[in-house]
Design a protein around this motif. Structure first.
Motif: not given
Length: 68
Positions: A3-17
């Motif tokens: 099973t491959a785990v896909i890591e997040r490549k980018w974030h939303t502005t709300a996630e960064v906040a």
């Protein structure tokens, strides 16, 4: 079967906040002024984790200059 785990490549502005402990309005302003780099994908802004790290390093480097 693996099973491959896909890591997040980018974030939303709300996630960064949330990551930075800032409000959404402040984070959006940092993005709009270019202090935090972002890319527009359709109608949404996305921020690479490295760009968040760059912002934090820049801010802390400036703070260290004040402490001396």
């Amino acid at each position: 079967m693996t099973t491959a785990v896909i890591e997040r490549k980018w974030h939303t502005t709300a996630e960064v906040a949330d990551m930075l402990g800032f409000g959404l309005s402040k984070t959006k302003m940092l993005v709009l002024t270019g202090e935090i780099r972002s890319v527009k994908v359709g109608r949404n802004r996305r921020i690479l984790p490295a760009w968040v790290d760059e912002y934090v390093q820049r801010v802390t480097a400036n703070a260290e200059g004040w402490a001396a």
